[in-house]
Scaffold this motif. Sequence first.
Motif, PDB file in Angstrom:
ATOM      1  N   ILE A 137       2.195   4.234  -0.042  1.00 38.01           N
ATOM      2  CA  ILE A 137       1.047   3.349  -0.241  1.00 38.01           C
ATOM      3  C   ILE A 137      -0.150   3.808   0.602  1.00 38.01           C
ATOM      4  O   ILE A 137      -1.299   3.661   0.199  1.00 38.01           O
ATOM      5  CB  ILE A 137       1.421   1.882   0.039  1.00 38.01           C
ATOM      6  N   LEU A 138       0.115   4.399   1.767  1.00 38.34           N
ATOM      7  CA  LEU A 138      -1.009   4.879   2.566  1.00 38.34           C
ATOM      8  C   LEU A 138      -1.707   6.040   1.868  1.00 38.34           C
ATOM      9  O   LEU A 138      -2.940   6.116   1.847  1.00 38.34           O
ATOM     10  CB  LEU A 138      -0.524   5.294   3.953  1.00 38.34           C
ATOM     11  N   SER A 160      -1.703  -4.202   0.120  1.00 39.13           N
ATOM     12  CA  SER A 160      -0.312  -3.762  -0.006  1.00 39.13           C
ATOM     13  C   SER A 160       0.134  -3.041   1.255  1.00 39.13           C
ATOM     14  O   SER A 160       1.249  -3.256   1.745  1.00 39.13           O
ATOM     15  CB  SER A 160      -0.189  -2.861  -1.226  1.00 39.13           C
ATOM     16  N   SER A 161      -0.715  -2.166   1.806  1.00 36.75           N
ATOM     17  CA  SER A 161      -0.280  -1.460   3.024  1.00 36.75           C
ATOM     18  C   SER A 161      -0.131  -2.440   4.175  1.00 36.75           C
ATOM     19  O   SER A 161       0.838  -2.336   4.941  1.00 36.75           O
ATOM     20  CB  SER A 161      -1.248  -0.345   3.411  1.00 36.75           C
ATOM     21  N   CYS A 162      -1.061  -3.393   4.304  1.00 32.99           N
ATOM     22  CA  CYS A 162      -0.912  -4.369   5.383  1.00 32.99           C
ATOM     23  C   CYS A 162       0.387  -5.145   5.243  1.00 32.99           C
ATOM     24  O   CYS A 162       1.131  -5.335   6.209  1.00 32.99           O
ATOM     25  CB  CYS A 162      -2.093  -5.362   5.364  1.00 32.99           C
ATOM     26  N   SER A 204       7.321  -1.395  -3.655  1.00 35.94           N
ATOM     27  CA  SER A 204       6.694  -0.201  -4.227  1.00 35.94           C
ATOM     28  C   SER A 204       6.545  -0.346  -5.727  1.00 35.94           C
ATOM     29  O   SER A 204       5.519   0.011  -6.307  1.00 35.94           O
ATOM     30  CB  SER A 204       7.533   1.041  -3.920  1.00 35.94           C
ATOM     31  N   LEU A 253      -3.744   4.572  -0.665  1.00 35.74           N
ATOM     32  CA  LEU A 253      -4.948   3.971  -0.110  1.00 35.74           C
ATOM     33  C   LEU A 253      -6.023   5.029   0.102  1.00 35.74           C
ATOM     34  O   LEU A 253      -7.195   4.840  -0.260  1.00 35.74           O
ATOM     35  CB  LEU A 253      -4.597   3.280   1.214  1.00 35.74           C
ATOM     36  N   THR A 274       3.661  -2.539  -6.448  1.00 37.56           N
ATOM     37  CA  THR A 274       2.381  -1.881  -6.206  1.00 37.56           C
ATOM     38  C   THR A 274       2.055  -0.925  -7.345  1.00 37.56           C
ATOM     39  O   THR A 274       0.911  -0.852  -7.814  1.00 37.56           O
ATOM     40  CB  THR A 274       2.433  -1.125  -4.873  1.00 37.56           C
ATOM     41  N   GLN A 330       3.142  -4.225   3.722  1.00 35.19           N
ATOM     42  CA  GLN A 330       4.344  -3.418   3.947  1.00 35.19           C
ATOM     43  C   GLN A 330       4.559  -3.182   5.433  1.00 35.19           C
ATOM     44  O   GLN A 330       5.699  -3.241   5.923  1.00 35.19           O
ATOM     45  CB  GLN A 330       4.223  -2.100   3.189  1.00 35.19           C
ATOM     46  N   ILE A 335       5.992   3.031   2.853  1.00 41.91           N
ATOM     47  CA  ILE A 335       4.697   2.869   3.520  1.00 41.91           C
ATOM     48  C   ILE A 335       3.879   4.146   3.377  1.00 41.91           C
ATOM     49  O   ILE A 335       2.658   4.096   3.160  1.00 41.91           O
ATOM     50  CB  ILE A 335       4.915   2.495   4.997  1.00 41.91           C
ATOM     51  N   ALA A 354      -4.671  -1.627  -2.582  1.00 48.04           N
ATOM     52  CA  ALA A 354      -4.041  -0.675  -1.668  1.00 48.04           C
ATOM     53  C   ALA A 354      -4.075  -1.194  -0.242  1.00 48.04           C
ATOM     54  O   ALA A 354      -3.083  -1.111   0.491  1.00 48.04           O
ATOM     55  CB  ALA A 354      -4.749   0.671  -1.771  1.00 48.04           C
TER      56      ALA A 354
END
Lengths: 100, 686, 178
Positions: free
Chosen positions: B38-39, B95-97, B120, B42, B123, B99, B35, B92
């Motif tokens: 990916i953040l 994907s973050s939501c 991951s 983002l 992504t 995860q 996470i 992004a």
Amino acid sequence: MMMAYLALAAILFAIGIFGVLTRRNAIGILMSLELMFNAVNINLVTFNKFIAPEGLTGQIFAIFVVVVAAAEAVVGLAIVLLLYRNWKGVDIDNINIMKW
Amino acid sequence: MLETAYLIPVYPLFAFTVIIFFTRWNEKLSSAISIGAILIGLVHSVGVLLALISRHGLPYEVSVPFIQHPKILLEVGMWIDPLTAVMLVVVAIVSSCVQVYSLGYMHGDPRWSRYFSYLSLFTFSMLGLVISNNFFMIFMFWELVGLTSYLLIGFWFEKKTASDAGKKAFITNRIGDFGFIIGIILLFAYAGTANYQEVFAKVSAGAISPGMLTAIGILLFCGAVGKSAQFPLHVWLPDAMEGPTPVSALIHAATMVAAGVYMVARGMTVFAGSAEASTVIAVIGLITSFMAATIALTQVDIKRVLAYSTCSQLGYMIMALGLYGVDYAHHHHSVGYYAGTFHLMTHAFFKALLFLGAGSVIHAVHTNDIFEMGGLRKKMNITSITFLIACLSISGIPPFSGFFSKDEIVVASSTHPFFFVGTLLIAFMTAFYMFRLYFLTFEGSPRNQHKYDHAHESPTSMTLPLIVLGFLSIFAGWTGLPFEWFGLTGFSHFVYHGELAEHHPSYLLMAISVVVGGSGILFSYLIYKRKAWSSEAIKAKVLPIQKFLFNKWYIDELYEATIIQPTLTLARKLWWFDASVIDGMVNFAGWFTVKWADAKELFDKYIIDGAVNGIGHVCMAGSFFLRFIQTGKVQFYALVIIVTSVAVVLYKVTPQGAIIYLVLALIVGGVGLLSRLARPERAETD
Amino acid sequence: MENFGTSLGLFWEFIKANPIFCLLAFITILSALYVVTLRNIFHCAIFLVLALFGVAGIYILLGAEFLAAVQVLIYVGAVSILMIFAIMLTAHLASKRISQNNEQTGIAIFASAGFLMVSLGSFAYSIWRVQTTELPENNTLEIGKLLMTDFVLPFEVVSIVLLAAMIGAIVLARREKS
């Protein structure tokens, strides 16, 4: 004339060869060897007289041959004496340890 | 920001590597790393988008040669233009939501770390796909995306349907990729390069013949057909619902299936260069959209409905892009490009929201069947509200984001009558089946009391993404409004193809699309909420049609009969050939080698060993005779010397004489030896 | 047969022309033959002495007087005596009746005859550059001078050789002290 002397030397040498190859007694072989030396000496002196007279090189060579032959005869006879002591005889035929 | 944009895919790749190699055993750490990565991605993507906006959309390219040869240059590089930046941010965010949502949904799963590592990896593949600057690179990431999709669909591989679905997805994808790579190679052959900009320059300059350009366009589109589940390669998408719901949200709603649409948008110069290819694209988009919408009307699995809805919406986007290409080839201006890409963005948000909401429901009642649900609105507040927002958005009701994008698609198709009718029909059906889903799931009275009692709202990790996506489903579409956003006037002035052109909003068309959507909602309300007309009665009247639609137009069965069975039969025949003929030859070779070895053993034992031993025997025999030369007597040796030297000297004079001499010597010696042997041994002298 | 007769005639002429040489040669060769064939080794030694004397005579004929003297002194006077001593020290009674020649006799004749043929042939067919310069009168003086100037090194070396031979003989023939 020179040929005669050379022939004489050749004959003596041949007789010496025969003796070396044939005699049983070790001293006999040494004696035949002396004959061969003498034949050589005759050759040398002949060449000195007929072909290269200046410098007497042949004769001097012959003198040295005589001296060295004498020394060699001395040592040879000493060895013959040793032979006699170990084998109780001087018959060359018995000296054949290297036989197959 | 822009210079280091290549790092954006690297963050999740790094997370994947670290999780796989180092933190597999620590679940909390694995998900935290995933996470976190990916953040960061983002934040970086948003930074790239802002940087690009401040440059007024000027593209940025960096590339590094990978394989260099006088005739071929393969490069690795990135191309950041408005479309890329928007895609980066969309991928992004979704994907973050997903995860964060997975923290709650996958709770207790034994393969937790592997799941996050796969997410991951996916992504990374998707971000790399949108950021690449040449066709070979996009193909590489294309394949990676397909691979991770396979891994994630078949995540619960103990279930046979799940592993089968994974295989089906990958194989169907591959069929599309086959056309794709052929198209890329042809493009490379005719344009001499794979780099986007250089290819587009060549195509615009007319360097490729029209016929070849059409062929290339259709072949490239094959890839999109496979990846974006268009007809005829759409069959994998419904089956892919066997994977975990967050996976469905991420991959099969928002990102991977969008890759096909992205590719068509990216390569629009190529497609738009040929009216025939663009027509093919538009037609396939329409067919897909219509077919999927009709099937969605009858499905009872909540995820299947959403899957077919995705298929249909993708068809919408493809159709819009295709219509743009057709118009461009005829030198008309069209909003199709803007419509397709804009809808891509808004669809990603509300479809992801729909899937996550469905997952929340499934998590609560432990079933996918909507006829087991009902009345969940009272029990699951946040889920039902966000779900409603998404349904309104997809139906095209203002002021939700779906309205803006769907309206543009209607406008794009308005100049093509057949497509226009189709678009409106599909919009009606979309609204109808989405609200059917909503009413049956959240409204009314519970059909299964037991499940209803156990239902509860999901944990915060699951509801938070729902709220975020709900927010975006409302406001993301407002970027299409012609207001000033950081110096730009709307989405259409940011992401465009060709020249920038003004278009005037047509209020008539807006009204038509709202009416169509609203009437769909109305019919659905009447049937499922108010029960004014019984759904069973309608079903009984049109039973043959209902069966046809429920069974997905029997396409799977058609494929099974015409393609799969013959392939299996052929495989069986070939196996027979291999087992009997090839293996027979191999076994024979083995038997023959053994026999050959036996023969060689004989040969070795008797002949070779015989020769070697023979040499030994010969030596021994020879020595048995030769040893007599060693008499041990010196006089004998002296004799030999004399004879030999005389012979040598004689040889110089008369060669024959020497030989005669030696022969005579041997004879005399032999005679002497024999006579000596004959004579009796004399006594020793001493 | 005529060839044989002619060569015999030539032979006789030769003998008449060089009587002394032929006499000495005859004596030497006969003595040598006896040296290599007699059974009694003592008799062989005596005939060796005679042969050596004959060779000394040949030297005088060839004009090498000093060498003849050296020959008599060393060979006859020392080496022969040495041989006789050795014979006496190693005498064996039984050996007087057995042939002194071993089994190689036949082939040895062949070998030496071959050698003789080769040598005589090579002598006859060689081209000799015969010079007729006279030898120096005082042989001994000349040899003495040469020994001290040109041949001084061999002279010294040969004295060392004699020394070594003497020591060697003593060491070899000495009785073991046991």
